[in-house]
Design an enzyme around this catalytic site. Structure first.
Site, PDB file in Angstrom:
ATOM      1  N   SER D  64      53.755  59.782  82.579  1.00 35.45           N
ATOM      2  CA  SER D  64      54.676  58.634  82.524  1.00 35.45           C
ATOM      3  C   SER D  64      56.106  59.013  82.182  1.00 35.45           C
ATOM      4  CB  SER D  64      54.183  57.611  81.507  1.00 35.45           C
ATOM      5  OG  SER D  64      53.009  57.001  81.956  1.00 35.45           O
ATOM      6  N   LYS D  67      58.617  58.431  84.756  1.00 30.34           N
ATOM      7  CA  LYS D  67      59.152  57.094  85.019  1.00 30.34           C
ATOM      8  C   LYS D  67      60.633  56.991  84.660  1.00 30.34           C
ATOM      9  CE  LYS D  67      54.591  55.063  84.138  1.00 30.34           C
ATOM     10  NZ  LYS D  67      53.723  54.392  83.133  1.00 30.34           N
ATOM     11  N   TYR D 191      53.727  57.320  93.401  1.00 30.08           N
ATOM     12  CA  TYR D 191      53.461  57.189  91.966  1.00 30.08           C
ATOM     13  C   TYR D 191      52.476  58.252  91.466  1.00 30.08           C
ATOM     14  CZ  TYR D 191      51.942  55.212  87.540  1.00 30.08           C
ATOM     15  OH  TYR D 191      51.631  55.048  86.221  1.00 30.08           O
ATOM     16  N   TYR D 243      54.726  52.357  75.351  1.00 27.64           N
ATOM     17  CA  TYR D 243      53.731  51.311  75.594  1.00 27.64           C
ATOM     18  C   TYR D 243      53.694  50.344  74.407  1.00 27.64           C
ATOM     19  CZ  TYR D 243      52.363  55.147  78.666  1.00 27.64           C
ATOM     20  OH  TYR D 243      52.386  56.177  79.551  1.00 27.64           O
ATOM     21  N   VAL D 261      50.708  60.346  79.122  1.00 35.54           N
ATOM     22  CA  VAL D 261      49.342  60.593  78.649  1.00 35.54           C
ATOM     23  C   VAL D 261      48.933  62.062  78.779  1.00 35.54           C
ATOM     24  CG1 VAL D 261      48.459  58.256  78.945  1.00 35.54           C
ATOM     25  CG2 VAL D 261      48.330  59.885  80.849  1.00 35.54           C
TER      26      VAL D 261
END
Lengths: 309, 309, 309, 309
Positions: D64, D67, D191, D243, D261
């Site tokens: 992530s 991102k 992605y 998150y 992660v």
């Protein structure tokens, strides 16, 4: 068709030996003290006979079963305008959930979840003080059960009130949207007291007759409510009467019913009988474990499912 | 008791003049083209007679009504283990909601919401290819409707697939939890095609007989499924058959029913009749406006409510 | 670097002509009467200077800005054990949402949504009566603002209480889980009164100094709280200080801030200044429209964003 | 101010002995195989120095963290119109939640939850094939990290794809609302591959410089993005970068950061340094246990919190 008396006695005899009985409701202290090893059943037939077995003469706290009777009275009092303040749909949530209220502007999904029943209690306050509303409820129950001894267990009512923070939250939340229209404490007072009414299986089976016989106390007896109203209340019992276990109850038993966390269930076999069972142990949805099982066996043995063709 | 033929004809005549008909389903392009001004009704009785009125011979897309038949077949195929992957409770949400799946580890609330029906379609793939599963569904429908002409509208099936992103999302979501066990595209292929089956009111009323007569094609006819299974499917229709309008349908009509966004409804009066109505205009829950109204009037006139005593 | 006084005056002059100002909070009657056409700003710098413009001397209801100060006091009173009863995460919901409480066993997501602030008010009642808790809050504000005239607007406090059904619902709901530990009415009493404290922009900018200067009233001034505690409260302001508009405020302004539905915002530029703005018109999340805009322009002109490198 | 090199080495030495390290991500098989006992840290300063300790040269899956970089590129490609399809608010839900999408018409709350990042990947497909979009991402990373060896781990990408049912569900769900505008498989392809990029702590710290220095590779170095854009991305990292543990990270560490992660975290101290840490064990929110702890200690020792005044 098997003999009803034998069926009832067989069920009571068999269930008395069951070990798995669920858990007694713990969140109301007075209910937590009820011994779990009790089971009662009463069936009042179209012929006017009442067959009982087990602890059918022991009074228990009817709790949410009272919601059926207050709904009947509130509809009589304010009519269909009640449906502007409470829905008719199964909730898909626990009996004391507040989540749905936020999504739907304070209007509870149905009159049998706690929030909905508090709205019904509030409707009973139209032009009446709490004491008068409770008096009307008791008078109605004594009339339909043909028993003047039915009364409110004040110790249970106090216990409800002292631990009723979630219900107080629900009521205040609905008051914020104008769905509760009278004093919040008054509406809760009616609600806590109606839940604390004590009845026996025999009394409850008698009280349910008007739902089994299209609004009359027997197929040809005196009319209590209009036939259509009785049918509609029965429909709500079938779709919403067992909280988030309503679908499973309809699937297994096939009869309209309403349960209470005191362990009682009132079920009706339209045109045939009004039935009340009681056993204090509950499943995770708050429904009596042995009570549900007894009704499943009774409905199967007597072929009373409303879905049988 | 009034004459059934007169009742059916009066309803059809009266509804043909209605202006308020709701909205035709818009999210599937092929359905959006169906003219709104149609209404059909067919009633197949215990005596084996079928009474029709209006556009009862016009085929329409049965859509979610197919879920009743695939549930019947899947229970025949894998039995009660199906209930480990799909619940029996009303959803409290829209027919295509994904919210509940997250809270309940990918297990849909009942087999009549989209997610649940996709699980049922997946169960049909046990030991079978999609083509075989669809073949089995068509064969079953032709048998119970006694009509070999029933078929799938491939243009509708393609239309479903092209716009079926939410259903694809539901299926993948459940696949992540192992609730969908076969290839996601295969399960969706079965689902999109079963929804695209075209039937007339007459065919659908015939197909519903086994639910009205405890698993038989008539009270004394050949058995299709066990009596208990038929009753249980009917129970699910009553509690979950009209999405988030199921409670209201039970309240108003009092019969087990299953609606589809094509505008059709299959309803059963246990022991008395299997009924199909069709009118393409839908209410906000996705249920046919005139169809619901027709069934309400029919049930009232014939005193067919399962809650009448 | 531009001149701070000019920047502040330019902003005040420009905003005074704005037409689009949002809506004055309507759910508290006393707030709904505040004229929308006001704007004030005050900036207290590391050098101890306070620059003001517009209606910086008009007292307004600080509402939720009070939550910053009560959090500071409650942490001083019961320390980190407060975090067992309230979280530190943005809520993803409206300021008065009750949904999250059900999912997370009555523990509010952070101390700046209503439910969380009621928990903080409850913590202030440890060993204290409501009157004493409110006294402590007022004393603290008068001390950090260096102004003995700060007081509670009793008319606003009454107005809050009379219409505070949702907050009463939140408090009772949390009480059911033991998250509120004292008398619900007492905790709400403290909460309703702290929200009704009236302050001017000048007073509020002064009061925020300890957050801007790592716990001191100026970079070398007397210590009010530990540096780490001041930084942590500032972190919570950045992530949770503007309800469900917190992310957008951080994105646009880049400063820790706390808004109130009275139209005020307290923002801090760590090491540089404490800023207060006020304008009663709110956006849909409950944050002052002109206040946010003023802070965006101030932070940009002075390069005060905490994210500037 | 303490010596940075000593601080970094002390942290690495101390954490190497920690027993409590959380759990390695299990839902992607390739990640589940990574040995848990690793820890790396790299700090690139305003002076252009990079200090490392532990396993700072071991490549790991950035997941992530990618991102942040795709957001930077997508904003460069389609500008602020991206914000019509993705929000800027913390989610209040797990990283792969689909609930929020239903309530908010398919628009994800922010670009750092999975759904939001898939929208950003979709935006990268404007006028480009998936291969071209991935090429642009790799080129950008190699440029800002000044390292041509950065590449995609194809085995991880395949692993993501094979188990990516929830992400496939999210993408299809958003496609149903038109929020995803290109082919769903293409957006997911981008992605899954961006998440599978492998980098070392050293490379990642270098890559983060433009966020630490207002859009430049050093305080006076070449500009990569506009200063305001860099600040805004940093703001989103602070409010949404961890998150449902974002608030806690801001509270404890006080720096903008983004976790993955794979166990990596990129954090920035505006004007001072870009920092990368890595340790594969995760807490319940999916954030590296030792990574968070290392950053907490580093920020405290160096007084780098953005909230320090």
């Amino acid at each position: 068709m098997p003999d009803l008396t034998s069926v009832v006695e067989d069920i009571a005899a068999d269930l008395s030996t069951r070990v798995e009985r669920g858990q007694v409701a713990s969140y109301i202290p007075m209910l937590a003290q009820v011994p779990i090893g009790q089971f009662g059943i009463a069936v009042t037939t179209a012929e006017g006979e009442t067959i009982t077995a087990g602890d059918a003469a022991v009074p228990f706290s009817i709790q949410s079963i009272s919601k059926v009777f207050t709904l009947t009275l509130a509809l009589g009092k304010i009519g269909d305008e009640l449906w502007a303040r409470v829905g008719k749909e199964p909730s898909g949530n626990a009996f004391n959930s507040i989540v749905q209220l936020e999504a739907e502007r304070g209007i509870p999904r149905n009159p049998f979840i706690n929030a909905g029943a508090i709205v019904v209690a509030d409707a009973m306050l139209a032009g009446a003080q709490p004491r008068e509303a409770l008096g009307a409820i008791l008078r109605f129950l004594r009339f339909v059960a043909d028993d003047e001894t039915i009364t409110i267990d004040e110790a249970v009512a106090r216990s409800e009130k002292e631990t009723g923070f979630r219900n107080t939250a629900l009521a205040n939340y609905m008051r914020a949207f104008g769905v509760i229209q009278h004093n919040v404490e008054h509406a809760l007072g009616v609600y806590f007291h109606q839940c604390a009414i004590a009845m026996t299986c025999r009394q409850l089976a008698m009280a349910g007759r008007y739902l089994a016989f299209s609004g009359r106390l027997s197929p040809s007896g005196p009319r209590v409510v209009a036939a259509e109203r009785a049918r509609r209340i029965a429909a709500l019992m079938l779709t919403c009467g067992h909280y988030d276990g309503s679908g499973d109850f309809a699937f297994r038993v096939g009869l309209p019913g309403k349960s209470g966390v005191g362990g009682g269930i009132l079920a009706i076999a339209p045109g045939k009988a009004s039935v009340s069972v009681w056993s204090p142990g509950l499943d995770r949805h708050g429904n009596s474990v042995l009570g549900s099982l007894a009704l499943e066996r009774l409905a199967k043995a007597m072929r009373w499912s409303v879905f049988a063709g």
